[in-house]
Design a protein around this motif. Structure first.
Motif, short mmCIF file in Angstrom:
data_model
loop_
_atom_site.label_atom_id
_atom_site.label_comp_id
_atom_site.label_asym_id
_atom_site.label_seq_id
_atom_site.Cartn_x
_atom_site.Cartn_y
_atom_site.Cartn_z
N MET A 1 21.78 -0.20 2.62
CA MET A 1 20.94 0.97 2.88
C MET A 1 19.54 0.45 3.15
N PHE A 2 18.76 1.21 3.92
CA PHE A 2 17.41 0.79 4.23
C PHE A 2 16.43 1.72 3.55
N VAL A 3 15.46 1.10 2.92
CA VAL A 3 14.47 1.88 2.20
C VAL A 3 13.10 1.51 2.74
N TYR A 4 12.35 2.50 3.14
CA TYR A 4 10.98 2.24 3.55
C TYR A 4 10.06 2.86 2.51
N GLY B 1 27.09 -0.19 15.32
CA GLY B 1 27.67 -1.32 16.02
C GLY B 1 26.65 -2.33 16.53
N SER B 2 25.39 -1.98 16.56
CA SER B 2 24.40 -2.93 17.08
C SER B 2 23.86 -3.78 15.93
N ASP B 3 22.98 -4.67 16.27
CA ASP B 3 22.37 -5.55 15.28
C ASP B 3 20.94 -5.15 14.97
N ALA B 4 20.46 -4.15 15.66
CA ALA B 4 19.03 -3.86 15.59
C ALA B 4 18.75 -2.59 14.81
N LEU B 5 17.72 -2.68 13.99
CA LEU B 5 17.23 -1.51 13.27
C LEU B 5 15.85 -1.20 13.85
N TYR B 6 15.66 0.04 14.24
CA TYR B 6 14.37 0.42 14.79
C TYR B 6 13.57 1.18 13.74
N ALA B 7 12.31 0.78 13.62
CA ALA B 7 11.40 1.55 12.79
C ALA B 7 10.34 2.09 13.72
N VAL B 8 10.28 3.42 13.83
CA VAL B 8 9.33 4.04 14.74
C VAL B 8 8.31 4.80 13.91
N GLY B 9 7.05 4.64 14.30
CA GLY B 9 6.04 5.35 13.55
C GLY B 9 4.74 5.38 14.30
N LEU B 10 3.70 5.79 13.62
CA LEU B 10 2.40 5.93 14.25
C LEU B 10 1.43 4.93 13.65
N ILE B 11 0.49 4.50 14.50
CA ILE B 11 -0.62 3.68 14.03
C ILE B 11 -1.88 4.48 14.34
N ASP B 12 -2.63 4.81 13.33
CA ASP B 12 -3.86 5.58 13.49
C ASP B 12 -3.65 6.87 14.27
N SER B 13 -2.51 7.45 14.17
CA SER B 13 -2.15 8.74 14.76
C SER B 13 -2.35 8.82 16.28
N ALA C 1 5.73 4.15 9.23
CA ALA C 1 7.00 4.50 9.85
C ALA C 1 7.33 5.96 9.62
N HIS C 2 7.83 6.62 10.64
CA HIS C 2 8.27 8.00 10.51
C HIS C 2 9.77 8.11 10.55
N GLN C 3 10.43 7.11 11.09
CA GLN C 3 11.88 7.17 11.19
C GLN C 3 12.45 5.76 11.25
N LEU C 4 13.55 5.59 10.53
CA LEU C 4 14.32 4.36 10.67
C LEU C 4 15.59 4.73 11.42
N MET C 5 15.93 3.93 12.43
CA MET C 5 17.12 4.28 13.21
C MET C 5 18.00 3.07 13.37
N TYR C 6 19.26 3.33 13.26
CA TYR C 6 20.22 2.26 13.45
C TYR C 6 21.35 2.82 14.29
N ALA C 7 21.57 2.18 15.43
CA ALA C 7 22.67 2.63 16.28
C ALA C 7 23.92 1.89 15.83
N ARG D 1 0.86 -1.19 0.00
CA ARG D 1 0.00 0.00 0.00
C ARG D 1 0.89 1.23 0.00
N SER D 2 0.31 2.33 -0.37
CA SER D 2 1.16 3.52 -0.45
C SER D 2 1.42 4.04 0.96
N SER D 3 2.62 4.49 1.17
CA SER D 3 2.97 5.08 2.46
C SER D 3 4.04 6.12 2.18
N ARG D 4 4.50 6.77 3.22
CA ARG D 4 5.61 7.70 2.99
C ARG D 4 6.86 6.90 2.64
N SER D 5 7.87 7.57 2.14
CA SER D 5 9.07 6.83 1.79
C SER D 5 10.27 7.42 2.50
N LEU D 6 11.09 6.55 3.04
CA LEU D 6 12.28 6.96 3.79
C LEU D 6 13.49 6.25 3.21
#
Lengths: 292, 983
Positions: free
Chosen positions: B147-150, B186-198, B178-184, B127-132
């Motif tokens: 690279m990560f593409v949302y 040296g770690s193994d984890a990628l965080y995708a933070v966003g809103l559900i139904d605002s 998703a509003h932001q993709l974050m990667y710290a 479905r269409s969403s914003r793109s990061l």
């Protein structure tokens, strides 16, 4: 005069009817030939004078025993004077016939025009004075009237006012939809400077149904033709003139020849000049001698 | 000897033939080409390495370009399609430019130095969403750098080097955005933070190696959010709640989410309405815009907020850039009258400024809309800053050391309308010959030219000669020339700026930003509509300047108030401003002018009332006389209805307004909406000139062209076939074309093309229509021509009748009479799809016409009208051949030499306009899109003047040689005669 016209109309309609009938048969046969359909389509545009004998319709019906879709429709022509409201002014009646494309088309259009009442005559005269529009409207769909919107057409009243009121209505059709009506005088329009009122207040109406044509198909040349063309193209280069082909050889050649010729000319000249002093000397001396 | 010289000359003359196409050294002589990119929306600097410093930009015209930071020139440029909107732009691996476009579904990498496309990946989505787009510098999975593409609800991990999709994960469940993709690091984890139904904050924790979901959290914030989450650091975000009155700090810790709301009124005392967080990227800081001000906030001590600074609304802030270890800088721009003040601030120490610069700015550029900051190390090892700004008129400027280093007028990439205007007449005392300096220079130039024509010039000399030819003063003078080649092109851009371009070299003579001017006059967001010739003085050419009418609206809808501006075409000053006034739905320039040679214009509003401009008594008098002869039509595309209109008497509104006239419906054409949908219309250009009505055929027969200004070409297709080519089967689609008389509403011609569909491009000129469409059955584009001939005049050929006066040549022509016309038509296959189509116009209409086709390759092709002649037959007779009828072929030829644009491309070609020059054989062509191209064209060669290329030297030498020859031979013959006599 009028009976003669009627008779003529009668004859004409009789003459037209078999024509239309023939076209029907062709239509069913020539399903594949799209290119021909347009022409047939056009033929089926019925030319219907005000009155046509019932005999033809009878014949038609007997021919089209298979199709039950042959039904009658009526729709009204309404008119308005200038910006007044529309009021009924006549009735069209026609037959619906199944078309070879599916869907229905209109044939055998007849039109009965109401003549003007006294009030309408006065209105019309006023239009003539103001040089204003006489407007008509008809429904845009004959099956589900009035369709989405009325078809409107207008003409300056002076254009209709000939001896009687002359009008020509061409209904542009697409199936059961009326696209447009071309409304106006059958001939030229009077000039505004010398407007005369009609002597008779009855309408002489001419109506036509007109269906669209099919565009001629783009000519795709057959293989042979294409081959010919190709050959033509390949054959074209040799058609270059001799001069165009060999000019680069000819010019130096020409120059060489010219050079040779001039040199050859120079040779005798030189010889001549070589001899000349002797001659002049020879001649000069005596003259000199003579002078002395 | 004399014979030899003479023969040689004859040879030279007879072998030189006229050439139809262009020589290499003629490029740029009568044409010019300007390249633009459009309004910049992203910019990434690339200045680290010692090589060429450049900035990569993406624009609203969907262009990715690499610009030279020193001069602003284009290194390379790619125009993506009109639907391929660029969402994100970044640099990967230090050598690829990565673009994310089409709503996050296409990723492309372009080589940084040369712009070659390295790879392209198409990403699937649900479905269409914003793109990061997140490009991580030092993240390696195996050998690949990722690279990560949302986009479209999916997260993709894409390899930098080859675009291979390593893994993908669907995050579209539950309406997560998703509003932001974050990667710290040296770690193994990628965080995708966003809103559900605002109102829910969702956090996904993914494994960077395979995309497996390590954790998923969602926490309800009861107040709900409005707008986006803005991340100020890797674990903190700010947002405004649904009411718009509270600021919420969102803290993420070990997958847990904490909220901390604070009312905005606590910080801003006079706060009212709602606050909006502006998108920015400054660590620990964010910017809140309220109705009255722009406020900088800093997040301190986990979740406390502190106001740092407050500004007025007209300030723009850039994203921050890392400066040194742990320090960031950003730039803020404020405008003060005609100056812009540029302040570079450090994040750590907000109170002191790193740099403050004041720069004088042209009034005609408007406000700063975007800022991009870049730093460099100065010679004294301190930090220097360069700032790229995008202004209201879409221009792009680079500022450094308090100066404008370069500027680009990229507003010209979005031209809406073009009109040509004459230049001033050459007057005494006006110094025109400025370009040529003195006699010596001139002589030098002539000497060089002589050297050139004698072929003894060195390559350097040749280059100088070419340069001289290109910049010849004749071309760029600011006065009218006898041939009418020099004109001003007045163009209106989408940004609301008027430019006057000189046709000689395409330079900008003046510019005027109407946008800000209109806005200040109580007009919300102006949108621009069209440009018209308001005053075109011929009789008063010496003391009156021509002027232009600019028409626009306050807002986007059809019934928003209209605005008019009248602008002097020579000086670029606004002479008059009218508005806001009634809505403007249609503009009709009437063929009448008043005593000041101002053209009368009829503006139709949304209520079908016509308003007359200029509003003078004189204009009204002229208009009243012609009231009964003014007709127009309107096309309702949604309903498939055409209406013809005439004028009634003065409007029935409360206030009597003599300049307002009610319209009346004269005719209606109702097309069946279930089978026909209007897709194209074409009419004749109102100022087209036709030289002759008669066309003499090979059989000495005369055909009379039906020439009427009131003809309309209309094309409709089956509603299903409105989509792209191939969306319907040939049987389900058909195209119908009409020729309609627009005064009486008669259909003159109606023809169906079965199995055809749009897009239809059409041109109407003289008595013919040419239209271009797609034939589904033949799988090819077709071009068809319809010619309309008058049958009513066909009998006027009889000489006897003419003598006896039994002809109708003097009878008045009226649209109410029955029209007897006959149509001739033919169609041909055509290779290209078409972007625009126009016909050349010349001043008297004698020169044969060419159809100019804007091809899909963004070039302009000139096609002779002779190829589109319905009288072509497969085997024309000798007489027909003599008449110039070409044998019929099934497709139209594409002759490579007939490309008007020769080797150039007019990127993003949108339209072509032609103007007649004063020289009958010549027409001026202006093609515009993202690029601009101008050329002079002679459809039938320049038969009425010698070309600039004409070799006067050769002519002179020939004459001199002949004269010398005559004398020499005369002396010889005298001598010979004398000698003979002496003999």
């Amino acid at each position: 005069m009028a009976p003669v016209l009627l008779l003529l109309n009668l004859l004409l309609s009789l003459a037209v009817a078999p024509c239309a009938f023939q076209s029907d048969e062709l239509l069913t046969e020539d399903d594949e030939f799209v290119g021909l359909e347009g022409a047939q389509f056009h033929d089926s545009a019925a030319v219907s004078p005000p009155a046509s004998p019932p005999a033809t319709t009878m014949r038609r019906r007997s021919v089209e025993t298979g199709s039950d879709s042959d039904s009658k429709v009526q729709f009204a022509l309404e008119h308005a004077f200038g910006d007044s409201d529309f009021s009924p002014a006549g009735t069209f009646s026609a037959r619906l016939k199944a078309s070879s494309h599916g869907g229905q088309i209109l044939t055998k259009l007849r039109f009965s025009r109401d003549s003007f009442s006294q009030a309408e005559q006065d209105n019309f005269k006023k239009l003539l004075e103001d040089d204003d529009f006489y407007r008509i409207r008809i429904p845009s769909n004959v099956v589900s009237q009035p369709g989405r919107e009325y078809i409107i057409s207008s003409v300056k009243a002076r254009c209709l006012a000939q001896d009687a009121l002359d009008e020509l209505l061409v209904l542009h059709m697409e199936g059961v939809n009326i696209l447009a009506v071309s409304y106006g005088p059958p001939g030229l329009c009077q000039y505004p400077s010398n407007i005369k009122s009609p002597r008779k207040w009855s309408f002489k109406s001419h109506t036509f149904l007109k269906y669209g044509d099919l565009a001629p198909r783009s000519q795709v040349f057959t293989e042979a033709a294409v081959d010919e063309n190709l050959e033509d193209e390949t054959a074209k280069p040799p058609e270059k003139s001799f001069w165009a082909k060999y000019w680069m050889y000819l010019i130096p050649l020409g120059l060489v020849v010219m050079n040779a010729v001039t040199q050859a000319m120079n040779m005798p000249e030189e010889q001549a000049t070589g001899q000349a002093p002797a001659v002049t000397a020879g001649r000069g001396q005596p003259t000199a001698v003579r002078r002395r | 000897m004399a014979i030899r010289v003479f023969m040689l000359l004859v040879f030279i003359i007879s072998t030189s033939r006229p050439i139809s196409s262009l020589y290499e050294d003629q490029v740029g002589l009568a044409d010019w080409h300007r390249q633009y990119i459009g309004k910049v929306k992203h910019a990434v600097f690339h200045t680290q390495k010692a090589g060429r410093k450049r900035v990569i930009v993406s624009t609203e015209e969907n262009v990715v370009a690499s610009l030279d930071l020193r001069h602003g020139e284009i290194f390379w440029r790619h125009v993506l399609g009109p639907k391929d909107v660029i969402d994100q732009l970044d640099i990967a691996l230090g050598k690829y430019v990565v673009t994310l476009s089409s709503g996050g579904s296409v990723v492309r990498a372009w080589g940084l130095p040369d712009g070659q496309m390295v790879w392209e990946s198409r990403l699937q989505g649900s479905r269409s969403s914003r793109s990061l787009l997140v490009i991580q510098k030092n993240l390696k999975v195996g050998k690949d750098s990722l690279m990560f593409v949302y986009g479209n609800g999916y997260i993709h991990a894409v390899a930098d080097a080859d675009g291979e999709v390593i893994w993908k994960k669907d995050l579209a469940s539950e309406g997560f955005e998703a509003h932001q993709l974050m990667y710290a690091d040296g770690s193994d984890a990628l965080y995708a933070v966003g809103l559900i139904d605002s109102s829910w904050v969702g956090v996904y924790q993914l494994n960077v190696k395979n995309g497996a979901v390590l954790g998923h959290e969602k926490i309800l914030f009861p107040g709900g959010f409005s707008g986006d989450l803005l991340f100020v650091s890797n674990d903190k975000a700010v947002a405004v709640d649904a009411s718009g009155t509270n600021l919420v700090v969102i803290r993420l810790r070990n997958g847990q989410v904490y909220f901390h709301p604070t009312p905005i009124a606590e910080f801003i005392l006079d706060f009212s309405g709602v606050g909006i967080i502006l998108p920015s990227k400054i660590p620990e800081m964010f910017i809140l815009r309220t109705e009255t001000s722009v406020t900088f906030f800093k997040v301190v001590n986990e979740d406390e907020l502190r106001v740092v600074e407050k500004f007025d609304l007209a300030s723009t802030i850039s994203d921050s850039i890392p400066l040194s270890e742990g320090d960031d800088a950003c730039v803020m721009i404020q405008q003060d009258d005609d100056k812009i003040i540029l302040t570079v601030k450090s994040n750590n120490d907000w109170t002191s400024n790193l740099a403050v610069e004041k720069i004088q700015m042209d009034h005609q550029r408007g406000q700063v809309q975007k800022v991009f900051l870049n730093s460099y190390v100065r010679t004294d090892r301190s930090n220097g800053f360069r700032v790229l700004i995008v202004l209201e008129d879409h221009s792009l400027l680079l500022l450094q050391q308090g100066e404008i280093v370069w500027s680009r007028e990229d507003g010209l990439a979005s031209i809406i309308d073009v009109k040509a205007s004459e230049l001033p007449i050459e007057k005494d005392g006006v110094a025109v010959d400025k370009v040529e300096h003195g006699l010596l220079e001139r002589l030098k130039g002539h000497l060089l030219k002589v050297k050139g024509s004698l072929m003894i010039a060195t390559p350097d000399d040749l280059a100088t000669i070419q340069k001289m030819r290109l910049s010849s003063s004749d071309k760029t003078k600011m006065t009218r020339d006898r041939n009418g080649f020099r004109k001003l092109l007045i163009v209106l851009t989408r940004a609301g700026k008027l430019f006057a371009l000189h046709t000689g070299d395409g330079r900008i003579v003046w510019s005027l930003l109407l946008n800000s001017h209109w806005r200040s006059k109580t007009c919300g967001i102006p949108s621009f509509f069209s440009l018209h010739q308001w005053q075109d003085p011929h009789h008063h050419a010496l003391d009156e300047n021509p002027s232009m009418l600019v028409i626009g609206r306050c807002g986007d809808s059809l019934d928003s108030a209209g605005v008019l501006s009248i602008v002097d075409a020579y000086r670029g000053k606004e002479l008059d401003h009218i508005g806001p006034i009634h809505s403007i739905a249609q503009v009709i320039p009437l063929p009448f002018t008043d005593s000041l040679e101002r053209r009368l214009h009829l503006l139709l509003d949304a209520n079908q009332q016509a308003h007359l401009y200029p509003r003078t008594v004189e204009a009204l008098g002229i208009f009243q006389q012609e009231l009964g002869n003014i007709y127009w039509y309107s096309v309702d595309r949604d309903e498939s209805i055409l209406r013809g209109h005439g004028l009634k008497k003065t409007c029935l509104i409360e206030v009597t307004d003599n300049f307002c006239v009610d319209a009346r419906n004269v005719w209606t054409i109702v097309l069946p909406s279930d089978t026909e949908k209007i897709i194209a219309t074409a009419t004749r250009s109102p100022n087209e000139v036709v030289h002759t009505q008669a066309k003499v055929t090979a059989e000495h027969d005369v055909l009379y062209k039906h020439i009427s200004k009131n003809l309309l070409f209309l094309a409709t297709v089956t509603p299903k076939a409105e989509g792209p080519i191939g969306s319907v089967t040939p049987d389900a689609s058909s195209m119908v074309v009409y020729v309609i008389e627009t005064v009486s509403g008669r259909i003159l011609h109606r023809v169906t093309h079965p199995g055809s569909q749009g897009p239809v491009h059409a041109i109407f000129s003289e008595n013919w229509v040419v239209y271009h469409f797609f034939n589904l059955k033949a799988h090819r584009y077709e071009m068809a021509v319809i010619e309309i001939y008058d049958q009513a005049r066909a009998e006027n050929k009889d000489m006897l009748k003419l003598v006896l006066g039994a002809h109708n040549l003097t009878s008045p022509v009226t649209a109410y009479s029955r029209l007897e016309v006959s149509m001739k038509s033919q169609s041909y296959f055509f290779t290209h799809s078409v972007k625009a189509m126009v016909v050349t116009q010349t001043i008297k209409g004698i020169t044969s016409r060419q159809v100019l086709v804007g091809t899909v390759g963004d070039q302009v092709l000139a096609l002779d009208k002779r190829f589109l002649d319905p009288r072509r037959t497969v085997n024309p007779t000798q007489a027909e051949k003599e008449e110039g009828i070409i044998p019929l072929t099934d497709s139209l030829p594409l002759i490579p030499q007939s490309y008007v644009t020769h080797a150039l491309k007019v990127e993003g070609l949108r339209d072509i306009v032609t103007f007649p020059a004063k020289l009958e054989s010549t027409t001026l062509v202006f093609a515009y899109g993202i690029d601009l191209f101008f050329a002079r064209l002679a459809p039938s060669k320049t038969y009425d003047s010698l070309t600039e290329e004409f070799n006067y030297a050769l002519l002179l030498i020939t004459i001199v040689a002949l004269v010398v020859g005559i004398f020499v031979t005369w002396i010889w013959s005298e001598k010979k005669e004398l000698q003979d006599k002496w003999r």
